[in-house]
Design a protein around this motif. Structure first.
Motif, PDB file in Angstrom:
ATOM      1  N   ARG A 110      -2.317  -2.199  -6.462  1.00 55.27           N
ATOM      2  CA  ARG A 110      -3.037  -2.891  -5.391  1.00 55.27           C
ATOM      3  C   ARG A 110      -2.464  -2.477  -4.039  1.00 55.27           C
ATOM      4  O   ARG A 110      -1.324  -2.030  -3.949  1.00 55.27           O
ATOM      5  CB  ARG A 110      -2.904  -4.407  -5.553  1.00 55.27           C
ATOM      6  CG  ARG A 110      -3.690  -4.979  -6.729  1.00 55.27           C
ATOM      7  CD  ARG A 110      -3.504  -6.493  -6.794  1.00 55.27           C
ATOM      8  NE  ARG A 110      -2.111  -6.838  -7.092  1.00 55.27           N
ATOM      9  CZ  ARG A 110      -1.548  -8.017  -6.819  1.00 55.27           C
ATOM     10  NH1 ARG A 110      -2.232  -8.952  -6.195  1.00 55.27           N
ATOM     11  NH2 ARG A 110      -0.287  -8.244  -7.146  1.00 55.27           N
ATOM     12  N   THR A 163      -0.583  -2.546  -0.538  1.00 55.39           N
ATOM     13  CA  THR A 163       0.691  -3.185  -0.208  1.00 55.39           C
ATOM     14  C   THR A 163       0.489  -4.554   0.416  1.00 55.39           C
ATOM     15  O   THR A 163       1.191  -5.507   0.078  1.00 55.39           O
ATOM     16  CB  THR A 163       1.491  -2.287   0.750  1.00 55.39           C
ATOM     17  OG1 THR A 163       1.751  -1.045   0.116  1.00 55.39           O
ATOM     18  CG2 THR A 163       2.798  -2.948   1.150  1.00 55.39           C
ATOM     19  N   ARG A 164      -0.446  -4.666   1.374  1.00 56.48           N
ATOM     20  CA  ARG A 164      -0.627  -5.942   2.070  1.00 56.48           C
ATOM     21  C   ARG A 164      -0.955  -7.072   1.102  1.00 56.48           C
ATOM     22  O   ARG A 164      -0.405  -8.163   1.206  1.00 56.48           O
ATOM     23  CB  ARG A 164      -1.721  -5.835   3.138  1.00 56.48           C
ATOM     24  CG  ARG A 164      -1.820  -7.104   3.997  1.00 56.48           C
ATOM     25  CD  ARG A 164      -2.947  -7.069   5.010  1.00 56.48           C
ATOM     26  NE  ARG A 164      -4.231  -7.351   4.404  1.00 56.48           N
ATOM     27  CZ  ARG A 164      -5.219  -6.469   4.268  1.00 56.48           C
ATOM     28  NH1 ARG A 164      -5.082  -5.228   4.702  1.00 56.48           N
ATOM     29  NH2 ARG A 164      -6.352  -6.825   3.717  1.00 56.48           N
ATOM     30  N   GLU A 165      -1.813  -6.792   0.147  1.00 57.97           N
ATOM     31  CA  GLU A 165      -2.202  -7.818  -0.816  1.00 57.97           C
ATOM     32  C   GLU A 165      -0.984  -8.303  -1.611  1.00 57.97           C
ATOM     33  O   GLU A 165      -0.759  -9.503  -1.782  1.00 57.97           O
ATOM     34  CB  GLU A 165      -3.270  -7.256  -1.761  1.00 57.97           C
ATOM     35  CG  GLU A 165      -3.794  -8.265  -2.765  1.00 57.97           C
ATOM     36  CD  GLU A 165      -4.863  -7.664  -3.670  1.00 57.97           C
ATOM     37  OE1 GLU A 165      -5.037  -8.179  -4.788  1.00 57.97           O
ATOM     38  OE2 GLU A 165      -5.508  -6.670  -3.267  1.00 57.97           O
ATOM     39  N   ARG A 166      -0.180  -7.345  -2.094  1.00 59.23           N
ATOM     40  CA  ARG A 166       1.007  -7.718  -2.870  1.00 59.23           C
ATOM     41  C   ARG A 166       2.043  -8.406  -1.991  1.00 59.23           C
ATOM     42  O   ARG A 166       2.699  -9.366  -2.416  1.00 59.23           O
ATOM     43  CB  ARG A 166       1.606  -6.478  -3.540  1.00 59.23           C
ATOM     44  CG  ARG A 166       0.743  -5.939  -4.674  1.00 59.23           C
ATOM     45  CD  ARG A 166       1.374  -4.756  -5.379  1.00 59.23           C
ATOM     46  NE  ARG A 166       1.378  -3.547  -4.564  1.00 59.23           N
ATOM     47  CZ  ARG A 166       2.459  -3.003  -3.999  1.00 59.23           C
ATOM     48  NH1 ARG A 166       3.659  -3.531  -4.184  1.00 59.23           N
ATOM     49  NH2 ARG A 166       2.353  -1.899  -3.266  1.00 59.23           N
ATOM     50  N   VAL A 214       1.602 -10.224   0.819  1.00 61.77           N
ATOM     51  CA  VAL A 214       1.190 -11.586   1.160  1.00 61.77           C
ATOM     52  C   VAL A 214       1.344 -12.500  -0.052  1.00 61.77           C
ATOM     53  O   VAL A 214       1.863 -13.622   0.066  1.00 61.77           O
ATOM     54  CB  VAL A 214      -0.252 -11.601   1.712  1.00 61.77           C
ATOM     55  CG1 VAL A 214      -0.776 -13.028   1.828  1.00 61.77           C
ATOM     56  CG2 VAL A 214      -0.307 -10.897   3.065  1.00 61.77           C
ATOM     57  N   GLU A 215       0.925 -12.031  -1.199  1.00 59.28           N
ATOM     58  CA  GLU A 215       1.070 -12.828  -2.421  1.00 59.28           C
ATOM     59  C   GLU A 215       2.537 -13.192  -2.660  1.00 59.28           C
ATOM     60  O   GLU A 215       2.873 -14.340  -2.953  1.00 59.28           O
ATOM     61  CB  GLU A 215       0.528 -12.042  -3.615  1.00 59.28           C
ATOM     62  CG  GLU A 215       0.660 -12.755  -4.946  1.00 59.28           C
ATOM     63  CD  GLU A 215       0.188 -11.874  -6.102  1.00 59.28           C
ATOM     64  OE1 GLU A 215       0.901 -11.792  -7.116  1.00 59.28           O
ATOM     65  OE2 GLU A 215      -0.886 -11.258  -5.977  1.00 59.28           O
ATOM     66  N   SER A 275      -3.026  -0.327   4.528  1.00 57.51           N
ATOM     67  CA  SER A 275      -3.392  -1.732   4.354  1.00 57.51           C
ATOM     68  C   SER A 275      -2.749  -2.652   5.389  1.00 57.51           C
ATOM     69  O   SER A 275      -3.143  -3.818   5.510  1.00 57.51           O
ATOM     70  CB  SER A 275      -3.027  -2.207   2.936  1.00 57.51           C
ATOM     71  OG  SER A 275      -1.626  -2.174   2.724  1.00 57.51           O
ATOM     72  N   ARG A 279      -1.174 -18.003   3.833  1.00 56.86           N
ATOM     73  CA  ARG A 279      -1.811 -16.776   3.317  1.00 56.86           C
ATOM     74  C   ARG A 279      -2.800 -16.224   4.334  1.00 56.86           C
ATOM     75  O   ARG A 279      -2.813 -15.025   4.622  1.00 56.86           O
ATOM     76  CB  ARG A 279      -2.507 -17.073   1.984  1.00 56.86           C
ATOM     77  CG  ARG A 279      -3.204 -15.879   1.361  1.00 56.86           C
ATOM     78  CD  ARG A 279      -3.919 -16.281   0.076  1.00 56.86           C
ATOM     79  NE  ARG A 279      -2.989 -16.777  -0.907  1.00 56.86           N
ATOM     80  CZ  ARG A 279      -2.283 -15.995  -1.743  1.00 56.86           C
ATOM     81  NH1 ARG A 279      -2.432 -14.686  -1.688  1.00 56.86           N
ATOM     82  NH2 ARG A 279      -1.468 -16.526  -2.623  1.00 56.86           N
ATOM     83  N   HIS A 280      -3.637 -17.095   4.893  1.00 61.17           N
ATOM     84  CA  HIS A 280      -4.638 -16.685   5.879  1.00 61.17           C
ATOM     85  C   HIS A 280      -3.948 -16.104   7.121  1.00 61.17           C
ATOM     86  O   HIS A 280      -4.355 -15.052   7.643  1.00 61.17           O
ATOM     87  CB  HIS A 280      -5.502 -17.889   6.245  1.00 61.17           C
ATOM     88  CG  HIS A 280      -6.513 -17.631   7.304  1.00 61.17           C
ATOM     89  ND1 HIS A 280      -7.663 -16.884   7.080  1.00 61.17           N
ATOM     90  CD2 HIS A 280      -6.538 -18.000   8.610  1.00 61.17           C
ATOM     91  CE1 HIS A 280      -8.344 -16.812   8.203  1.00 61.17           C
ATOM     92  NE2 HIS A 280      -7.706 -17.483   9.143  1.00 61.17           N
ATOM     93  N   GLU A 298      -2.451 -12.661   6.314  1.00 59.53           N
ATOM     94  CA  GLU A 298      -3.524 -11.663   6.162  1.00 59.53           C
ATOM     95  C   GLU A 298      -4.043 -11.221   7.530  1.00 59.53           C
ATOM     96  O   GLU A 298      -4.189 -10.026   7.787  1.00 59.53           O
ATOM     97  CB  GLU A 298      -4.678 -12.239   5.334  1.00 59.53           C
ATOM     98  CG  GLU A 298      -4.439 -12.271   3.837  1.00 59.53           C
ATOM     99  CD  GLU A 298      -4.570 -10.902   3.196  1.00 59.53           C
ATOM    100  OE1 GLU A 298      -4.940  -9.922   3.893  1.00 59.53           O
ATOM    101  OE2 GLU A 298      -4.276 -10.790   2.001  1.00 59.53           O
ATOM    102  N   ALA A 319      -3.443  -7.398   8.741  1.00 55.31           N
ATOM    103  CA  ALA A 319      -4.613  -6.555   8.466  1.00 55.31           C
ATOM    104  C   ALA A 319      -4.846  -5.546   9.601  1.00 55.31           C
ATOM    105  O   ALA A 319      -4.626  -5.860  10.779  1.00 55.31           O
ATOM    106  CB  ALA A 319      -5.853  -7.434   8.298  1.00 55.31           C
TER     107      ALA A 319
END
Length: 198
Positions: A79, A81-84, A86-87, A144, A189-190, A193, A197
């Protein structure tokens, strides 16, 4: 090599003992004698490595919280990088906020945290920044994460997550689901992101 491993094991047994003492009575009421007794070592053995209880507790916080931060990061599963990132940050903040050591310090010895919020960075924060900067640079590479000054971005992210980790309990309302810890985790999270982003 064996000596270094042995020293780490000895350090861990002392830090384990310090954690047990702090969880039982707080930092101010913990003594080097208490820690030495619980670790099964002499007080002089502790003095050779740590001058006082606060130094031991500083090492304990670094060990506990960097391990927590590392464990919260998802594996590289392809996935972005940003998604991982933030998670992992949201999970890490939640785990940090609920960590028994942090809860005890906030409850009994909150002044212990003030230097790391107002005056200087501690070893835990330096470790967090190294993780964040590496992730930000990886996010630049895969497109990302918004291209910018990676050190500043990492530090800005740490400022955001510190506030959510330490101050969310002052903002929640038990009767309002929209002001629950989970709702603030979603807000974090928001925020992350939107901050990261491209």
């Amino acid at each position: 090599m064996t000596s270094n491993r042995h020293n780490r094991t000895d350090d861990d047994s002392v830090l384990d003992a310090a954690r047990d003492c702090v969880l039982a009575v707080g930092v101010r009421r913990t003594t080097l004698t208490d820690i030495a007794r619980r670790a099964g070592v002499s007080r002089m053995t502790l003095y050779r490595r740590w001058p006082d209880v606060r130094t031991i507790v500083g090492d304990l916080m670094t060990r506990e919280w960097t391990a927590l931060a590392t464990a919260a990061q998802p594996p590289d599963d392809g996935r972005p990088t940003r998604e991982r990132l933030v998670e992992g940050l949201v999970a890490g903040v939640r785990a940090f906020r609920d960590h028994p050591l942090l809860r005890k310090i906030v409850e009994v010895d909150p002044e212990l945290l003030l230097p790391y919020v107002l005056d200087r960075r501690g070893a835990s924060q330096e470790a967090f920044l190294a993780i964040l900067e590496a992730a930000v640079r990886a996010g630049h590479a895969d497109g990302s994460v918004r291209p910018d000054h990676p050190v500043r971005q990492a530090r800005a992210v740490l400022l955001v997550i510190q506030s959510f980790a330490l101050s969310v309990p002052t903002m929640t309302e038990p009767a309002d689901p929209g002001l629950s810890p989970d709702a603030f985790d979603a807000e974090l999270r928001h925020t992350l992101e939107r901050t990261l982003a491209p």
